[in-house]
Design an enzyme around this catalytic site. Structure first.
Site, PDB file in Angstrom:
ATOM      1  N   ASP A   1      21.446 -31.264   6.555  1.00 24.88           N
ATOM      2  CA  ASP A   1      20.419 -30.509   6.858  1.00 24.88           C
ATOM      3  C   ASP A   1      19.178 -31.083   6.228  1.00 24.88           C
ATOM      4  O   ASP A   1      18.922 -32.197   6.048  1.00 24.88           O
ATOM      5  CB  ASP A   1      20.893 -28.996   5.842  1.00 24.88           C
ATOM      6  CG  ASP A   1      21.408 -29.617   4.564  1.00 24.88           C
ATOM      7  OD1 ASP A   1      21.014 -30.647   4.000  1.00 24.88           O
ATOM      8  OD2 ASP A   1      22.378 -28.953   3.991  1.00 24.88           O
TER       9      ASP A   1
ATOM     10  N   ASP B   1      27.617 -20.056  -4.537  1.00 24.45           N
ATOM     11  CA  ASP B   1      28.044 -18.802  -3.740  1.00 24.45           C
ATOM     12  C   ASP B   1      28.785 -19.124  -2.517  1.00 24.45           C
ATOM     13  O   ASP B   1      28.987 -18.477  -1.627  1.00 24.45           O
ATOM     14  CB  ASP B   1      26.738 -18.087  -3.168  1.00 24.45           C
ATOM     15  CG  ASP B   1      25.903 -19.092  -2.363  1.00 24.45           C
ATOM     16  OD1 ASP B   1      26.215 -20.262  -2.090  1.00 24.45           O
ATOM     17  OD2 ASP B   1      24.532 -18.649  -1.820  1.00 24.45           O
TER      18      ASP B   1
ATOM     19  N   HIS C   1      28.440 -21.527   0.068  1.00 18.94           N
ATOM     20  CA  HIS C   1      27.728 -22.048   1.098  1.00 18.94           C
ATOM     21  C   HIS C   1      28.192 -23.809   0.972  1.00 18.94           C
ATOM     22  O   HIS C   1      28.310 -24.397   0.170  1.00 18.94           O
ATOM     23  CB  HIS C   1      26.250 -21.993   1.127  1.00 18.94           C
ATOM     24  CG  HIS C   1      25.576 -22.772   0.087  1.00 18.94           C
ATOM     25  ND1 HIS C   1      25.048 -22.218  -0.938  1.00 18.94           N
ATOM     26  CD2 HIS C   1      25.148 -23.798   0.271  1.00 18.94           C
ATOM     27  CE1 HIS C   1      24.294 -23.256  -1.730  1.00 18.94           C
ATOM     28  NE2 HIS C   1      24.517 -24.293  -0.890  1.00 18.94           N
TER      29      HIS C   1
ATOM     30  N   GLU D   1      24.492 -20.208   4.472  1.00 17.02           N
ATOM     31  CA  GLU D   1      24.549 -18.997   3.283  1.00 17.02           C
ATOM     32  C   GLU D   1      25.585 -17.981   3.659  1.00 17.02           C
ATOM     33  O   GLU D   1      26.071 -17.875   4.831  1.00 17.02           O
ATOM     34  CB  GLU D   1      23.254 -18.530   3.027  1.00 17.02           C
ATOM     35  CG  GLU D   1      21.999 -19.513   2.840  1.00 17.02           C
ATOM     36  CD  GLU D   1      22.060 -20.161   1.336  1.00 17.02           C
ATOM     37  OE1 GLU D   1      23.394 -19.819   0.719  1.00 17.02           O
ATOM     38  OE2 GLU D   1      21.028 -20.493   0.979  1.00 17.02           O
TER      39      GLU D   1
END
Length: 260
Positions: A66, A135, A137, A142
């Site tokens: 990314d 979370d 990801h 996400e």
């Protein structure tokens, strides 16, 4: 999915062993590179092996997971610069053989398509290093991300920006709001996924990843569908696993010739 529970230093050695085995077998191997804290000990170990044992990356190719959108080319937290600092420069990896999504592209959709094509043209990723967010990801996919998604622009959640503020002088306002990321479908095409997670703050995400239902709410759970996925966690990150004792027993009795 194989789960290995061990101290962080041992996990780094195991991941580096898998990468070295690929490089020794095929010097032109294609590696998937992650940023963040999770892979740093792996990069340290690979740099040591390059320096002391001659492990060569001269013919290897690398693809980043990314990149932030809009960070200036010289910004130290631009992921291309982070990868250069943490691994590429330390192992004499030719710069033109390590690629990332173009977060400064004028045409973002075209840049994402071009990146997907570059991975395909390279023959796909042989081993992809991954971390996981609190979370759930992986890369910047996400919660709510399509399990079949490809490289695209994503809006970062407030939690991810807070988590990443430590890299921006603890100022969340400096953290970009958008990124380009390989999609979950892209990541799943790698031949071997190696995810590292340490610390109690990752325990719930690891529990969901390994033992929870497959769900876009916990994007990393898509790894349960991969034929060769390895999850390397320390005791703290493994503290919520219901089958932790079984994972330890399985790894202890594993034949030595298998590797990861």
């Amino acid at each position: 999915m194989e789960v290995v529970i061990a101290p962080a230093e041992e996990l780094a050695v195991l991941a580096a062993d898998a990468i070295e085995a690929l490089l020794r077998r095929d010097p032109a191997v294609v590696l998937g590179l992650a940023t963040g804290s999770s892979p740093l000990k792996v990069y340290d170990e690979l740099a040591r092996r390059h320096r002391e044992e001659g492990l060569s990356f001269a013919r290897a190719r690398g693809f980043m997971l990314d990149e932030y959108v809009g960070l200036p080319a010289e910004h130290p937290q631009r992921y291309r610069n982070v990868i250069e600092t943490e691994i590429a420069s330390r192992v004499a990896w030719p710069a033109d053989q390590v690629l990332g999504p173009d977060g400064l592209a004028a045409d973002i959709p075209a840049a994402c398509s071009a990146y997907e094509q570059a991975i395909t043209d390279a023959g796909g990723v042989d081993l992809q290093i991954l971390g996981i967010g609190t979370d759930g990801h992986i890369a910047f996919n996400e919660p709510g991300s399509s399990l079949a998604s490809r490289t695209r622009i994503k809006t970062l959640t407030a939690q991810t920006r807070v988590d990443n503020a430590r890299f921006f002088d603890d100022d969340v306002e400096q953290v970009p709001t958008h990124c380009l990321t390989q999609g979950l479908g892209t990541i799943m095409q790698a031949r071997h996924l190696v995810l590292l997670a340490t610390g109690r703050q990752k325990a719930e995400a690891v529990h969901q990843l390994v033992e929870g239902p497959i769900s876009a709410m916990w994007p990393g759970t898509v790894m349960q569908l991969h034929p060769h996925a390895t999850v390397l966690v320390d005791d703290a990150a493994a503290s919520r696993l219901q089958l932790g004792d079984y994972y330890r027993q399985t790894f202890t009795s594993k034949p030595g010739w298998q590797g990861l």
